[in-house]
Write a protein that holds these residues in place. Structure first.
Motif, mmCIF file in Angstrom:
data_model
loop_
_atom_site.group_PDB
_atom_site.id
_atom_site.type_symbol
_atom_site.label_atom_id
_atom_site.label_comp_id
_atom_site.label_asym_id
_atom_site.label_seq_id
_atom_site.Cartn_x
_atom_site.Cartn_y
_atom_site.Cartn_z
ATOM 1 N N GLU A 2 0.841 -1.201 0.000
ATOM 2 C CA GLU A 2 0.000 0.000 0.000
ATOM 3 C C GLU A 2 0.881 1.258 0.000
ATOM 4 N N ILE A 3 1.895 1.243 0.862
ATOM 5 C CA ILE A 3 2.798 2.398 0.955
ATOM 6 C C ILE A 3 3.551 2.577 -0.372
ATOM 7 N N ALA A 4 4.007 1.449 -0.939
ATOM 8 C CA ALA A 4 4.746 1.526 -2.206
ATOM 9 C C ALA A 4 3.860 2.113 -3.301
ATOM 10 N N LYS A 5 2.585 1.704 -3.334
ATOM 11 C CA LYS A 5 1.673 2.215 -4.352
ATOM 12 C C LYS A 5 1.423 3.709 -4.159
ATOM 13 N N LEU A 6 1.304 4.116 -2.888
ATOM 14 C CA LEU A 6 1.097 5.546 -2.631
ATOM 15 C C LEU A 6 2.334 6.359 -3.019
ATOM 16 N N ARG A 7 3.526 5.780 -2.797
ATOM 17 C CA ARG A 7 4.757 6.460 -3.225
ATOM 18 C C ARG A 7 4.748 6.623 -4.745
ATOM 19 N N LEU A 8 4.325 5.553 -5.424
ATOM 20 C CA LEU A 8 4.279 5.586 -6.901
ATOM 21 C C LEU A 8 3.298 6.652 -7.386
ATOM 22 N N ILE A 9 2.074 6.622 -6.815
ATOM 23 C CA ILE A 9 1.056 7.580 -7.266
ATOM 24 C C ILE A 9 1.518 9.003 -6.948
ATOM 25 N N GLY A 10 2.075 9.181 -5.743
ATOM 26 C CA GLY A 10 2.560 10.508 -5.344
ATOM 27 C C GLY A 10 3.615 11.026 -6.307
ATOM 28 N N ARG A 11 4.548 10.147 -6.668
ATOM 29 C CA ARG A 11 5.605 10.559 -7.602
ATOM 30 C C ARG A 11 5.016 10.885 -8.976
ATOM 31 N N GLY A 12 4.095 10.024 -9.398
ATOM 32 C CA GLY A 12 3.458 10.235 -10.708
ATOM 33 C C GLY A 12 2.736 11.562 -10.756
ATOM 34 N N LYS A 13 2.029 11.881 -9.681
ATOM 35 C CA LYS A 13 1.275 13.144 -9.641
ATOM 36 C C LYS A 13 2.230 14.332 -9.526
ATOM 37 N N PHE A 14 3.286 14.142 -8.742
ATOM 38 C CA PHE A 14 4.258 15.236 -8.555
ATOM 39 C C PHE A 14 4.921 15.597 -9.885
ATOM 40 N N TYR A 15 5.263 14.553 -10.660
ATOM 41 C CA TYR A 15 5.916 14.806 -11.955
ATOM 42 C C TYR A 15 4.904 14.922 -13.092
ATOM 43 N N ASN A 16 3.620 14.925 -12.716
ATOM 44 C CA ASN A 16 2.562 15.136 -13.697
ATOM 45 C C ASN A 16 2.567 14.088 -14.821
ATOM 46 N N LEU A 17 2.732 12.825 -14.443
ATOM 47 C CA LEU A 17 2.721 11.749 -15.437
ATOM 48 C C LEU A 17 1.273 11.399 -15.786
ATOM 49 N N PRO A 18 1.042 10.869 -16.988
ATOM 50 C CA PRO A 18 -0.324 10.475 -17.348
ATOM 51 C C PRO A 18 -0.860 9.408 -16.386
ATOM 52 N N THR A 19 -2.145 9.536 -16.056
ATOM 53 C CA THR A 19 -2.754 8.624 -15.076
ATOM 54 C C THR A 19 -2.621 7.168 -15.506
ATOM 55 N N GLU A 20 -2.757 6.922 -16.821
ATOM 56 C CA GLU A 20 -2.703 5.547 -17.310
ATOM 57 C C GLU A 20 -1.336 4.914 -17.050
ATOM 58 N N GLN A 21 -0.306 5.756 -17.237
ATOM 59 C CA GLN A 21 1.066 5.258 -17.017
ATOM 60 C C GLN A 21 1.255 4.888 -15.535
ATOM 61 N N ILE A 22 0.732 5.743 -14.644
ATOM 62 C CA ILE A 22 0.867 5.465 -13.204
ATOM 63 C C ILE A 22 0.063 4.201 -12.868
ATOM 64 N N ARG A 23 -1.132 4.097 -13.464
ATOM 65 C CA ARG A 23 -1.985 2.935 -13.186
ATOM 66 C C ARG A 23 -1.273 1.634 -13.572
ATOM 67 N N ARG A 24 -0.623 1.673 -14.756
ATOM 68 C CA ARG A 24 0.094 0.468 -15.220
ATOM 69 C C ARG A 24 1.165 0.057 -14.207
ATOM 70 N N GLU A 25 1.879 1.089 -13.737
ATOM 71 C CA GLU A 25 2.985 0.832 -12.794
ATOM 72 C C GLU A 25 2.425 0.305 -11.460
ATOM 73 N N VAL A 26 1.310 0.890 -11.031
ATOM 74 C CA VAL A 26 0.708 0.496 -9.753
ATOM 75 C C VAL A 26 0.169 -0.935 -9.835
ATOM 76 N N GLN A 27 -0.374 -1.279 -10.999
ATOM 77 C CA GLN A 27 -0.963 -2.620 -11.133
ATOM 78 C C GLN A 27 0.071 -3.695 -11.440
ATOM 79 N N ALA A 28 1.295 -3.276 -11.709
ATOM 80 C CA ALA A 28 2.338 -4.247 -12.083
ATOM 81 C C ALA A 28 2.586 -5.206 -10.939
#
Lengths: 327, 224
Positions: free
Chosen positions: A301-327
């Motif tokens: 859970e913490i790792a996923k939140l770190r991923l989403i936080g980083r994705g949002k901070f660097y303004n990455l596309p949501t789909e790209q973050i989703r792929r990484e989170v679901q990996a």
């Protein structure tokens, strides 16, 4: 002893209900900006930890700190429920952070870094007291650091001393770290009397050995036999055969060895360990399985939140973050 | 300059020799500049390729770091950074391109063997460590080509300034000197020729007077 786990597991089951579910993670993923992500997060159990992260000018380091604090407070809470043998077994689950901290101290001392830099790199988790870690970090050499850890009577103190001796003999940090890793696994297997925990640790060791072999193949180097971690289903010969892609009939190891990239290998390893933890939790309701599964879920859970936080901070596309989170 | 030079024939010869040297020097410098410009443009391609490589390698490395920090925790990744000694030895030699001293950097073969234990370290972190090794190599490559480029660029600028100084200042100055000396020498020649004509005319007049004088004396004595 089962009574101990009955109490701990009841408490942990309640804590498990407070983990972020898929819907909460989806809301975090759907946030339009980093600020919105923080707002979504502050409506969850993470709210008390986010004070620093939501301050003006705060960035990813503050978010990372907040998530780490949440994780390690949770682990300490779980440890607080346990006593006697159960406590020793829960401690084993938290000792990987002690291992990480001992490695940080060793790396810092060998690399000639100042105690301040070493203390900054320490994880605020595990079972070693922060004062003991700080004393070890302020030591002049590895022998003094090992002595500082030995004073605490910590189970990994012996492994640290052996590792320091290994370094004194070869002058290679790699030997020190391998001795420390092997000492850690030796101790965890010794303490884990519960069959379910032993089964999980044995599988974790298999996965670790398979990942080492896969990494060596990715880097085009030969598989170093010294990196073998005993305690799993493989012996030293089986470990050596991993280099040639021989999984020894184990489907788990084969899935890691046959993955197309290191990332895929890690995903396969994580999936495998998640599944094992879940199976252990289901089959061992009166043992440490539920705690093990909960701690894994919390880490993910913490790792996923770190991923989403980083994705949002660097303004990455949501789909790209989703792929990484679901990996 | 023309005012300080003595308008003599030897000065004229010396100025002519200087003019020849300056013109020759300007030609040589122009040829050096052209050669350096050729080298510069050849290097620009290498520099652009090195920059492009750095960009792509960095992108991959930061993506790996992104995943490593998320899955393996930032503390674990930062702990690994303590394991490096921070030393990176490269083999650098100085070579000369048309007299310009530039560095030639041989990037050492990268050892894949990390100095930390891969046990309990995530694959993404190991990948990030490997990728950043590539970034370090790419940075050294960019530094090597861009240092060469900068040195050659500076030399082109310096050579152009020298050519301009020769063509715009030194050569016209010498030509002015030559013109001045020639002018003065011509003037002197004209004056000399005029003086000689005057002397000749005076001598002829005196001769005529002398020729006329005996005739006048004989006539006087006959009258006596």
């Amino acid at each position: 002893m089962p009574d101990d786990y009955a109490y701990i597991n009841t408490r942990v089951r309640v804590m498990r209900t407070k983990l972020l579910d898929g819907r909460a993670l989806d809301s975090a993923l759907a946030a339009g900006s980093y600020q919105e992500f923080l707002r979504v997060l502050s409506e969850t159990e993470f709210a008390p930890d986010l004070r620093e992260a939501t301050a003006e000018g705060a960035g990813l380091p503050e978010l990372d700190r907040a998530l780490s604090e949440n994780l390690f407070r949770t682990t300490q809470r779980v440890l607080g429920f346990a006593d006697g043998q159960a406590r020793s077994e829960v401690e084993v689950l938290l000792m990987k952070w002690d291992l990480a901290n001992l490695k940080t101290i060793a790396r810092g001392l060998v690399g000639g870094r100042g105690s301040e830099a070493i203390v900054e790199g320490l994880i605020p988790g595990g079972t070693l007291r922060p004062t003991a870690l700080q004393t070890a970090a302020g030591s002049n050499d590895l022998a003094s650091a090992a002595a500082a850890i030995a004073v605490t009577g910590h189970p990994l103190a012996r492994a640290f001393r052996t590792a320091a001796t290994a370094y004194a003999g070869s002058g290679r940090l790699l030997d020190l770290e391998v001795a420390l890793d092997q000492g850690y696994y030796r101790h965890t297997l010794k303490v884990a009397r519960e069959l379910s925990l032993r089964r999980y640790l044995s599988r974790e060791i298999n996965v670790t050995n398979a990942l080492i072999a896969r990494t060596a193949r990715a880097q085009g180097g030969a598989l170093d036999p010294n990196l073998f971690v005993p305690g799993g289903s493989l012996d030293a010969g089986g470990f050596a055969r991993l280099a040639g892609g021989d999984a020894g009939g184990s489907a788990d190891i084969a899935s890691i060895l046959e993955s197309s990239s290191l990332e895929d290998a890690e995903v396969a390893a994580r999936t495998l360990l998640d599944r094992t933890a879940r199976n252990v939790a289901v089959s061992d309701s009166q043992g440490p399985g539920i705690i093990l599964d909960f701690l894994r879920r919390k880490e993910i859970e913490i790792a996923k939140l770190r991923l989403i936080g980083r994705g949002k901070f660097y303004n990455l596309p949501t789909e790209q973050i989703r792929r990484e989170v679901q990996a | 300059m023309a005012g300080q030079i003595s308008p003599t024939r030897s000065a004229l010869l010396a100025s002519k020799a200087s003019l020849k040297t300056a013109s020759g020097g300007a030609d040589l410098l122009k040829r050096k500049r052209d050669a350096l410009i050729g080298e510069f443009f050849a290097l620009v391609r290498d520099a652009l390729a090195a920059r492009e490589q750095l960009g792509s390698v960095s992108k991959g490395a930061y993506t790996s770091l992104f995943g490593a920090k998320a899955w393996d925790s930032p503390e674990a990744v930062e702990s690994l950074s303590l394991a490096g000694t921070g030393d990176y030895a490269i083999d650098m030699q100085i070579e000369s391109i048309y007299g310009v001293k530039v560095p030639r950097i041989n990037i050492p073969e990268r050892t894949q063997q990390a100095n930390f234990s891969p046990i309990n370290v995530g694959a993404r972190t190991i990948q990030a460590a490997t990728d950043f090794g590539g970034v370090l190599e790419a940075i050294v490559k960019v530094a090597a080509t861009e240092t060469k480029l900068r040195r050659i660029g500076e030399e082109i600028k310096k050579t152009s300034r020298r050519v301009n100084a020769l063509e715009q200042v030194v050569i016209p100055g010498i030509q002015d000197d030559i013109r001045f000396i020639r002018g003065v020498l011509d003037q002197r020649e004209r004056e000399e020729s005029f003086r000689l004509k005057k002397i000749k005319a005076k001598l002829e007049r005196e001769k005529e007077d002398a020729d006329k004088a005996p005739q006048g004396g004989q006539h006087g004595s006959a009258a006596d």
